[in-house]
Structures are given as C-alpha cells and as structure tokens.
Write a protein that holds these residues in place. Structure first.
Motif, short mmCIF file in Angstrom:
data_model
loop_
_atom_site.label_atom_id
_atom_site.label_comp_id
_atom_site.label_asym_id
_atom_site.label_seq_id
_atom_site.Cartn_x
_atom_site.Cartn_y
_atom_site.Cartn_z
N ILE A 47 0.84 -1.20 0.00
CA ILE A 47 0.00 0.00 0.00
C ILE A 47 0.87 1.25 0.00
O ILE A 47 0.61 2.21 -0.74
CB ILE A 47 -0.94 -0.01 1.22
CG1 ILE A 47 -1.99 -1.11 1.08
CG2 ILE A 47 -1.61 1.35 1.40
CD1 ILE A 47 -2.92 -1.25 2.26
N ARG A 48 1.92 1.24 0.79
CA ARG A 48 2.83 2.39 0.87
C ARG A 48 3.53 2.64 -0.46
O ARG A 48 3.64 3.79 -0.91
CB ARG A 48 3.85 2.17 1.99
CG ARG A 48 4.72 3.38 2.26
CD ARG A 48 5.64 3.16 3.45
NE ARG A 48 6.71 2.21 3.14
CZ ARG A 48 6.82 1.00 3.67
NH1 ARG A 48 5.92 0.57 4.54
NH2 ARG A 48 7.85 0.21 3.35
N THR A 49 3.95 1.57 -1.11
CA THR A 49 4.64 1.70 -2.39
C THR A 49 3.72 2.31 -3.45
O THR A 49 4.10 3.22 -4.19
CB THR A 49 5.14 0.33 -2.87
OG1 THR A 49 6.06 -0.20 -1.91
CG2 THR A 49 5.84 0.45 -4.22
N GLU A 50 2.48 1.80 -3.50
CA GLU A 50 1.53 2.34 -4.48
C GLU A 50 1.19 3.78 -4.16
O GLU A 50 1.14 4.64 -5.06
CB GLU A 50 0.25 1.51 -4.49
CG GLU A 50 -0.78 2.02 -5.50
CD GLU A 50 -2.10 1.29 -5.40
OE1 GLU A 50 -3.08 1.78 -6.00
OE2 GLU A 50 -2.18 0.26 -4.71
N ALA A 51 0.96 4.08 -2.88
CA ALA A 51 0.60 5.45 -2.48
C ALA A 51 1.70 6.44 -2.82
O ALA A 51 1.43 7.60 -3.14
CB ALA A 51 0.29 5.50 -0.99
N ASP A 57 -3.91 14.70 -4.85
CA ASP A 57 -5.18 14.84 -5.58
C ASP A 57 -5.65 13.50 -6.14
O ASP A 57 -6.85 13.20 -6.12
CB ASP A 57 -5.04 15.86 -6.72
CG ASP A 57 -4.97 17.30 -6.21
OD1 ASP A 57 -5.35 17.52 -5.03
OD2 ASP A 57 -4.53 18.18 -6.96
N GLU A 58 -4.72 12.71 -6.64
CA GLU A 58 -5.09 11.39 -7.16
C GLU A 58 -5.62 10.49 -6.03
O GLU A 58 -6.57 9.73 -6.23
CB GLU A 58 -3.88 10.75 -7.84
CG GLU A 58 -3.53 11.39 -9.19
CD GLU A 58 -2.21 10.88 -9.74
OE1 GLU A 58 -2.02 10.98 -10.97
OE2 GLU A 58 -1.36 10.40 -8.95
N MET A 59 -5.01 10.60 -4.86
CA MET A 59 -5.47 9.80 -3.73
C MET A 59 -6.88 10.21 -3.32
O MET A 59 -7.73 9.36 -3.04
CB MET A 59 -4.51 9.97 -2.54
CG MET A 59 -4.84 9.07 -1.35
SD MET A 59 -4.55 7.33 -1.72
CE MET A 59 -5.73 6.54 -0.63
N TYR A 60 -7.12 11.52 -3.30
CA TYR A 60 -8.46 12.01 -2.99
C TYR A 60 -9.49 11.46 -3.96
O TYR A 60 -10.57 11.01 -3.58
CB TYR A 60 -8.50 13.53 -3.02
CG TYR A 60 -8.07 14.22 -1.75
CD1 TYR A 60 -8.54 13.81 -0.51
CD2 TYR A 60 -7.19 15.31 -1.80
CE1 TYR A 60 -8.14 14.46 0.66
CE2 TYR A 60 -6.80 15.97 -0.64
CZ TYR A 60 -7.27 15.54 0.58
OH TYR A 60 -6.89 16.19 1.73
N GLU A 61 -9.17 11.51 -5.25
CA GLU A 61 -10.12 11.05 -6.27
C GLU A 61 -10.46 9.57 -6.11
O GLU A 61 -11.61 9.17 -6.24
CB GLU A 61 -9.57 11.32 -7.68
CG GLU A 61 -9.51 12.78 -8.09
CD GLU A 61 -10.89 13.43 -8.13
OE1 GLU A 61 -11.90 12.71 -8.32
OE2 GLU A 61 -10.96 14.66 -7.98
N ILE A 62 -9.45 8.76 -5.81
CA ILE A 62 -9.68 7.34 -5.57
C ILE A 62 -10.57 7.14 -4.34
O ILE A 62 -11.55 6.37 -4.37
CB ILE A 62 -8.33 6.60 -5.35
CG1 ILE A 62 -7.55 6.55 -6.66
CG2 ILE A 62 -8.56 5.19 -4.82
CD1 ILE A 62 -6.12 6.05 -6.50
#
Length: 451
Positions: A47-51, A57-62
């Motif tokens: 999860i850390r590697t992908e994040a 902004d991309e994290m928010y959209e997901i």
C-alpha cells in the motif's frame, strides 16, 4: 433459534474483528504524531509503495470514488483491494443483509420552523419507525432517553397519539422540550390527546434506573405500561445503557436506539476503565468480545464517528491544520523533549497558513515556543515532503471508519441474542449523507416483524 442467530452474528463479528486487528495501529494513530512517529513507514509495504506513486489529488479522487460508489469501485491494486475489503465489512455490504431489516426512508416533509433540515429528516423518519414498533410490540408508551429538546416526543404524541415520557440529564433540555411541545401543540390545535400524554423528567439514566417507576410517577399507574425504549442519537455509553435496560426490565418490551459519539464510550478493558464503573461500561457488551478482552482504543472510536458517505459526497479534504499541528510537534519535541504534552485543540484551526497557525498557537498558549520566522521557515521546508504523505495516510485511515462502526453495532446486536432476545436486528433509518449515524438497533420481546 436465538442460539443460531447468535452464532451467525458472532461469525460476522469475528470476520470484522479479524480484518480490523492488523489495522488497529492505523485507526489509533494520532495525527499529531504523524511525522515524529514516522507513521508513513507503518503502512503495509504494498500500500505504501503504491501510495508513493500517487499525488495527493489522485489519492483524494480514488477515495471519493470509492466512498460514492463502492459497489462499482473496480481499482485492482493494493489500495483498491484495501478499500474494497473495508467496504465489504460495512453494514451496507451484502454480508450483513440477513441481519438488517430494510424499510424505505421517508420522503422529505415540510420542515418545522423549530428544526434544522437534519433534525427534520431524523424526526420524520424515526417517528414512523417507532410508531410501527409500538404497534407490532403492543407498546403503549414510549420512553425517549436523551430526549433533548423533545422534537421526537412531540411528533409521536401529536401525530401518532402515543404517550411519551422524555428523559434528559439536563434540566435545561427538559424545560426546553416542554416549551417546544406547548408551542407545537397550540399551532396544531390538538384536541384529542389523552391526559397526561407527554411528560418530562430530568434524570441521569444508568443500567440501574427503574424506568417503570418514573413512568408511573409521571404518567400515572392506572394503566399497565408496556414500554418502547427509544433514543435518537443517544451519546456514548447511553446507547449501551438503553440496550441493557431493555434486557433487564420486564416493562420494556421494545427497543429502537441509535447511538452516536463513539469517542465517548467507556471501554471495559481500555485505559479509561476504572473498577467503580462495574457494569457501566459501554463496550464491549457481547461475551464474545469480553472473552477476548477486546479493546478498540479512543482514536479508533473517534474515527468511527466520521461519515464516509458525507465526506465523499461533499468531496471534503483534510483540514490543513492537522498537518500544521504535526509539523509543530516536530519543533515542540526539540524544544520541550519527549515529555511535551501541549494541547492545542481546535483553537487555531482557522489559520490561513502554517506560519499563521504557529503564531496563533504561540498567542493562545501564552508561552514562548521559540518560534522565530527563521525557525518557522526551516520547519516548513523540513516537513513539506510529509504533507502529501499525510493526506494519503488520512484517507486510508478514514476508510476504516465504517468498519469500526460495524464492529460496535454488531457487538450490541450479539449481546441481545446472547441474552435470549431473538427478535433483534439492525435497520438503516436515515440517509447517511443527511444523518451519518443512520443505523438503529431494534428489538422486541415477542414474535413479530416490522411491516
């Protein structure tokens, strides 16, 4: 039959617990210490590697996409799997269909001048559910615990012609509820109400409270009272207290309670547990979690108070003051050492920048924190890389909110089945965006179903 139901709930509660246990560190992480405790490195590596490859902004959209339409959420990655696993263990998933009774949420009615839109939505829906429960369980009196300003009780008396005793621990609320009823009664020209139909009592309700005694005192004892115990967003331990009273009192034949303020729950095995609380704790209730000496933790309970539906519907972002406080903690530990216990709270949350926040904190605390302009700029530069990481951590942590709430509600439901209450279930009674704490525990001491 009740034993079988208990086993079903126990198995589902076990699944939620099993998923949540490895992530309790995430739920109980204190955002103030995000940088100083290097919480980013505690995330699972995949999860850390992908994040790390995503922008904030991309994290928010997901996150928003998941929260708005979890059924069709199809992200096939480590983060996507984590979010999907979270949703599969919330009360909205198919896993819990057999524990829930579905009923249509009422269409909005004209809003009363004395109620907010949220309260109007809650009262209009809950009065229908409670009236239905009273009819099914043959309850002839509603005890509204934590009655507040009396909106629910007033609606039940004037519109459903049901006797109500409203109990609140604050005398101001008790007096206010009486005034609300008098004002609404005059406006509706009610003339067919039995007397007395609506009474109020100021009392702190505990598992030892004799509800029938208070009812008889306020409403008279000429009629054999069959009580329906209800509470619209009863706070902290009071929701568990209502459930215990339902089990204990022969006079209480039905229950409809909606809890809130999970952060104020007293945990039997938590750090806030004290010997004098005895049976006054609010979590856990079920023998299953008691045997596990299960602890959620205060920060996890705080997270459970968040509404994913509302946050994602409104596309809310992390309050920047959370990051500013975490950056300040870096400086405080250097100046004051590991014994630093300064509480800032929300007093400076409306600051416009990190520098503004630091200056406000120094003024509020009225002590020299050695925050020169040079120090502030150095801190801003030192911690800037942590900002986006903290947003991603924040989103992942929030995803656990409905899972934790599910665990709390399932624990209460299992307790009822363990106590021999077969006719107990969960019902979604409000729109989750309008009223985040939207699930009620409903139970009856007789055979019957909610029509």
């Amino acid at each position: 039959m009740c034993v079988r139901k208990a086993l079903v709930v126990r198995e589902k509660l076990y699944q939620v617990k099993k998923f949540l246990d490895p992530f309790k560190f995430l739920a109980n992480a204190h955002m103030t210490s995000f940088i100083t405790h290097n919480y980013w490195e505690t995330l699972p590596e995949d999860i850390r590697t992908e994040a790390s490859t995503l922008t904030a902004d991309e994290m928010y959209e997901i996150f928003w996409l998941w929260g708005r339409d979890p059924v069709n959420f199809q992200l096939q990655t480590a983060i996507g799997k984590f979010l999907k696993d979270c949703w599969d263990l919330t009360l909205a998933s198919e896993l819990f269909n057999d524990l829930l009774v579905s009923e249509k949420i009422c269409q909005e009615q004209p809003r009363s001048k004395c109620m907010s839109l949220k309260k109007n939505h809650e009262v209009n829906n809950l009065k229908e559910k409670v009236a239905n429960i009273c009819n099914t369980s043959k309850s002839n009196c509603v005890v509204d615990v934590g009655g507040g300003k009396g909106y629910l009780g007033t609606s039940l008396v004037l519109e459903k012609k049901i006797q109500v005793l409203s109990i609140d621990s604050k005398s101001g609320n008790t007096k206010g509820a009486a005034k609300v009823f008098e004002r609404v009664e005059k406006r509706t020209n009610a003339s067919t109400l039995p007397s007395p139909s609506y009474q109020h009592a100021t009392a702190f309700v505990t598992p030892e409270t004799n509800l029938l005694e208070i009812v008889n005192e306020k409403l008279g004892s000429s009629v054999r009272h069959q009580l329906c115990l209800t509470g619209l967003h009863v706070c902290g331990d009071l929701a568990s207290t209502c459930i215990k009273l339902f089990v204990k009192s022969h006079a209480v034949v039905s229950l409809c309670t909606i809890g809130c303020c999970y952060n104020l729950i007293t945990e039997k095995f938590g750090i806030d547990a004290t010997p004098e609380k005895k049976d006054g704790f609010g979590f856990p209730l079920s023998n299953f979690l008691i045997e596990e000496t299960y602890v959620l933790g205060r920060n996890a309970r705080m997270i459970a108070c968040q509404s994913i539906e509302r946050i994602c519907h409104e596309r809310k972002v992390m309050n920047p003051s959370l990051f500013w406080r975490a950056a300040l903690q870096v400086h405080l530990l250097r100046c004051l050492g590991s014994e630093c216990e300064i509480s800032v709270g929300r007093r400076c949350s409306k600051a416009g920048s990190l520098s503004d926040y630091f200056h406000r904190v120094q003024q509020c605390l009225e002590q020299n924190l050695q925050l020169s302009e040079k120090t502030i700029k150095e801190l801003e530069f030192e911690t800037c890389d942590s900002h986006d990481r903290m947003i991603k951590f924040y989103c992942l942590r929030l995803a656990l909110a409905p899972v934790i709430e599910t665990l709390i509600i399932l624990d209460r439901l299992l307790y009822l089945h363990e106590k021999g209450i077969e006719n107990a279930f969960i019902m979604k009674v409000f729109d989750g965006v309008k009223s985040p704490r939207c699930h009620a525990i409903i139970a009856m001491k007789m055979e019957g179903t909610i029509a």
